[in-house]
Each structure stands twice: as structure tokens, then as C-alpha cells.
Design a protein around this motif. Structure first.
Motif, PDB file in Angstrom:
ATOM      1  N   ARG A 145     -14.326 -11.169  -5.353  1.00 48.09           N
ATOM      2  CA  ARG A 145     -14.115  -9.736  -5.569  1.00 48.09           C
ATOM      3  C   ARG A 145     -14.893  -8.907  -4.553  1.00 48.09           C
ATOM      4  NH1 ARG A 145     -16.766  -5.675  -8.159  1.00 48.09           N
ATOM      5  NH2 ARG A 145     -18.424  -7.135  -8.713  1.00 48.09           N
ATOM      6  N   LEU A 199     -13.413  -6.307  -1.699  1.00 56.46           N
ATOM      7  CA  LEU A 199     -13.854  -4.916  -1.595  1.00 56.46           C
ATOM      8  C   LEU A 199     -14.340  -4.608  -0.181  1.00 56.46           C
ATOM      9  CD1 LEU A 199     -15.821  -4.452  -4.952  1.00 56.46           C
ATOM     10  CD2 LEU A 199     -13.665  -3.343  -4.321  1.00 56.46           C
ATOM     11  N   GLU A 242     -15.550  -1.069  -7.172  1.00 56.73           N
ATOM     12  CA  GLU A 242     -14.576  -0.251  -6.451  1.00 56.73           C
ATOM     13  C   GLU A 242     -15.024   1.204  -6.358  1.00 56.73           C
ATOM     14  OE1 GLU A 242      -9.743   0.626  -6.475  1.00 56.73           O
ATOM     15  OE2 GLU A 242     -10.650  -0.730  -7.943  1.00 56.73           O
ATOM     16  N   VAL A 251     -17.281   1.692  -3.361  1.00 54.11           N
ATOM     17  CA  VAL A 251     -16.539   1.703  -2.100  1.00 54.11           C
ATOM     18  C   VAL A 251     -15.814   3.033  -1.920  1.00 54.11           C
ATOM     19  CG1 VAL A 251     -14.607   0.655  -0.849  1.00 54.11           C
ATOM     20  CG2 VAL A 251     -16.303  -0.801  -1.983  1.00 54.11           C
TER      21      VAL A 251
END
Length: 406
Positions: free
Chosen positions: A190, A194, A271, A274
Motif C-alpha cells: 500500500r 501511494l 491517502e 499524500v
């Protein structure tokens, strides 16, 4: 201490961490510095190649290295070709030690570069707390092969470590090991996804540049979890960009430098983080006028502060030498008596035993003007520097009464 006796030669890059210098003070090893690859556009040092390992040069001089020490990955995630260097070292029975402080996660996913041990290193030292999930200060030393004496490693650790270890730190290391063993190969999926998304989105933003391995011919890979972004095309230094990103958007960087800002992604990155990073850089681009694009070459082979490196004393000799404090205007050409570096990344600009050069001094003063924290200087204002008195040794006294005019 486990590989070098007093007077033995150790080959290491000039952009090594300050802890390597401390190791030479303790062991009495003599440094044979390698000037690393350097990008003048980014003002970043990269790795070294097997051709730079200097073993042939030492042999021609009638000497032999007791160890080769290198840093891979660097703070920016740049990886040297350890496999090639280890093959060269082992051909002459010289151990290879790798400072893998920022690479404890390498080799744990097929999209990550291989670890130092996988590439043949004899010793790797990892700061497990930097990218993995152990507590701050916890780290691991890994060994492979039979070139290094394991008993001597144990004796050296016994000298350096506390006899009352922290079981909180030890248990956090064990918990991290368990986490990795249960999820090996998928734990970082993951986070890597990302990182790939963030890199692509930032590359599309007008006026910013993302560091790629192509900027460093000797770099064989880059850690995808380190994202270094340059802002010079926006007319901004890394320090100015960081002020805006942190102050206006709550984005905390890992490392800020004159030309760039480096961000570290880890297992806790989500997320939302980011999105905040990308949004902040987009807004920074919109509000900044596009300046003149820096036309300096992408790479040259002169590591700006260290191209004139000249060692007059070993780090150990300089540590114990008599010292004086001199004005900053009078220190050029003197032997440095203190280890001074912008921190992070903790790469020394002046090392005890080296001649202080105008180039190195200007680099240090420039870093201070730009807002870098300066570590190791006894005078935090850098109006003076401690130097060694060549005619004295093994005294370790500092004369504070006056600036040395002679």
C-alpha cells in the motif's frame, strides 16, 4: 573497532555520517576518503561506484584497506551498486561495511531495492526505527560471511553499549521483526502504491522537479519511499518551500536543503497525507512566479564542499590534540579541531584533522544563512572555529583566552 586497528586504513565516502568519524576516533583508523558523485543542480551527493573504491590506488601506494565503508541508501534514497563493490572487496579479502540506516525496509518487497546483505555486504547497520515500526534509538547490526571476526564484533559492542539495555527498545525491535515475518512481501504494498501515485502527480505540477536515478549515473536504484522535490524553477529554495508547506498546509518534511525538500513515506502514510502533500505543492506552484530555470549541469563529479579535501591528522590524533579558537576569517588553511555539519543530514563539512578550505567554509556559511541547523560547532554563530595546534598532540586542551593570531 571490529575491523580496523590503530593506523589501519579504512576507505569511505566523504559524505559519510558523523558517526563514522566518531568510529575512527575510537578505533584509530586512518581515512581514505572517496569523493562521491555530486549533482550541482540538486546540490545533493550520491553514491560511489566500484571504480571509486580506491583499493587499486591503495595497492599502488603499497598499502591495503582493512575495510571499505559506504552509505547506501543515502538520505535521499540513492543506492550504490553494492553487489559490484562487495565482489571487488571480497576479491582481496577486505570486508564491506554498509551504513544502511535508511534502508531497514529494503528487500522486503519486490518493488524495493535489494538489501545490502542480499548484495554481499559483510556488515550492515540499520536504524530500524527510521522506516520500520520500532522505537526511536533502536537499531540492528546484521552480519554475513566469515571475513569479519564475530567475537571481535561482540567485544566491540560490549565496550560501546550500556550494560543495562532498554527492554522497551529491545521489545520494539522484536515486535517489528514479528510484524515483518508475518507480512513479508505484502506489508509495503500500500505504501509503495501511494508513493508511485504521489511521484506521478507531483511530476505533473508546473515548475517543480522530482529526483530520479538518472541524475546520478552511479546510482543503480532509488528507494521509492523517499520523494525529493526541487523548487528552483519556482524561484524558491527548499527552505522557503518548506516554510510554506509546513506553515500553510501542515506538511512535515523529512529533510530540507537549499534546492530541495525530501519527504519520507512509511507504513503510517495514508491517502489523506499524500493528497495534502500534492495539494500543498500545487498551491505553492500557483502562487510562485516561474523563475529562470537553473542551467547548471545535472551532474558533475565535484562534491562542492569537499573537492579540496586534505587530511593532516587522523580523526583520533585531532581529537586529542591541543586546540585554539580562531576567528572565522583566519581559519582557512588551519587544521579543523571540531566536527561541524548541517543537520540533517549530518554530513560533516569540517572534520577534525582536515584542512579547512574556503570552499568548505563558504558552503557551511551558506547553509547557515539559508536556515540549516548547524551541529557540532562550539560557536553557534560561526564567528570562530576551533583548530588544532600542529606542534602539540595528545593533550586535548582548548585555549580560550584569545584568538590565535600566529
Amino acid at each position: 573497532m571490529a575491523t580496523c586497528c590503530p593506523g589501519d586504513t579504512i576507505v569511505l565516502p566523504r559524505n559519510c555520517h558523523l558517526s563514522a568519524i566518531s568510529g575512527m576516533v575510537l578505533s584509530g583508523a586512518i581515512p581514505k576518503y572517496i569523493v562521491p558523485e555530486y549533482s550541482s543542480q540538486w546540490e545533493i551527493a550520491g553514491g560511489i561506484s566500484s571504480k571509486q573504491a580506491a583499493l587499486d590506488e591503495l595497492a599502488l601506494e603499497g598499502g591495503k584497506a582493512s575495510a571499505v565503508f559506504l552509505t547506501s541508501p543515502t538520505y535521499h534514497g540513492l543506492c550504490s551498486n553494492i553487489a559490484e563493490i562487495s565482489e571487488l572487496c571480497h576479491s582481496v579479502r577486505v570486508p564491506l561495511i554498509v551504513d544502511e540506516a535508511h534502508g531497514a525496509h529494503l528487500g522486503l518487497h519486490n518493488q524495493l531495492p535489494p538489501s545490502a546483505l542480499e548484495q554481499g555486504a559483510d556488515i550492515s547497520i540499520q536504524s530500524t526505527h527510521k522506516v520500520l515500526c520500532s522505537l526511536t534509538q533502536s537499531s540492528m547490526l546484521h552480519m554475513s560471511g566469515n571475513i569479519v571476526d564475530r567475537d571481535r564484533i561482540s567485544r566491540s559492542l560490549q565496550i560501546l553499549q550500556s550494560s543495562s539495555p532498554s527492554y522497551l527498545l529491545l521489545s520494539s525491535l522484536d515486535a517489528t521483526r514479528a510484524q515483518l515475518s508475518e507480512n513479508r512481501g505484502t506489508l509495503f504494498s500500500r505504501t509503495i502504491n501511494l508513493s508511485v501515485d504521489a511521484r506521478q502527480l507531483i511530476k505533473e505540477i508546473h515548475g517543480v522537479t522530482v529526483l530520479e536515478p538518472s541524475s546520478f549515473p552511479n546510482c543503480c536504484a532509488i528507494d521509492p519511499l523517499r520523494l525529493t522535490v526541487g523548487f528552483w524553477r519556482l524561484g524558491l529554495s527548499g527552505y522557503e518551500a518548506d516554510d510554506v508547506l509546513y506553515g500553510d498546509h501542515g506538511v512535515v518534511c523529512e529533510l530540507v536543503e537549499n534546492q530541495s525538500v525530501t519527504f519520507a513515506l512509511n507504513l503510517g502514510t495514508c491517502e489523506k497525507h499524500v493528497q495534502r502533500l500534492v495539494s500543498g505543492i500545487k498551491q505553492l506552484s500557483v502562487r510562485s512566479s516561474i523563475g529562470k530555470i537553473n542551467d547548471r549541469g545535472s551532474c558533475n563529479h565535484h562534491f562542492e564542499p569537499f573537492v579540496e579535501t586534505n587530511t593532516r591528522m587522523s580523526p583520533r590524533e585531532a581529537f586529542f590534540a591541543r586546540k585554539r579558537r580562531v576567528s572565522i576569517t583566519e581559519c582557512i588553511g588551519r587544521i579543523s579541531g571540531e566536527l561541524i555539519c548541517p543537520y540533517p543530514p549530518g554530513i560533516p563539512v569540517t572534520i577534525p584533522g582536515e584542512i579547512i578550505t574556503e570552499r568548505g567554509l563558504n558552503y557551511l556559511l551558506k547553509a547557515k544563512r539559508n536556515g540549516a541547523a548547524i551541529s557540532g560547532a562550539s560557536d553557534s554563530e560561526l564567528s570562530s572555529i576551533v583548530v588544532c595546534c600542529e606542534k602539540f598532540s595528545r593533550i586535548g586542551l582548548l585555549e580560550e583566552d584569545a584568538f590565535d593570531k600566529g
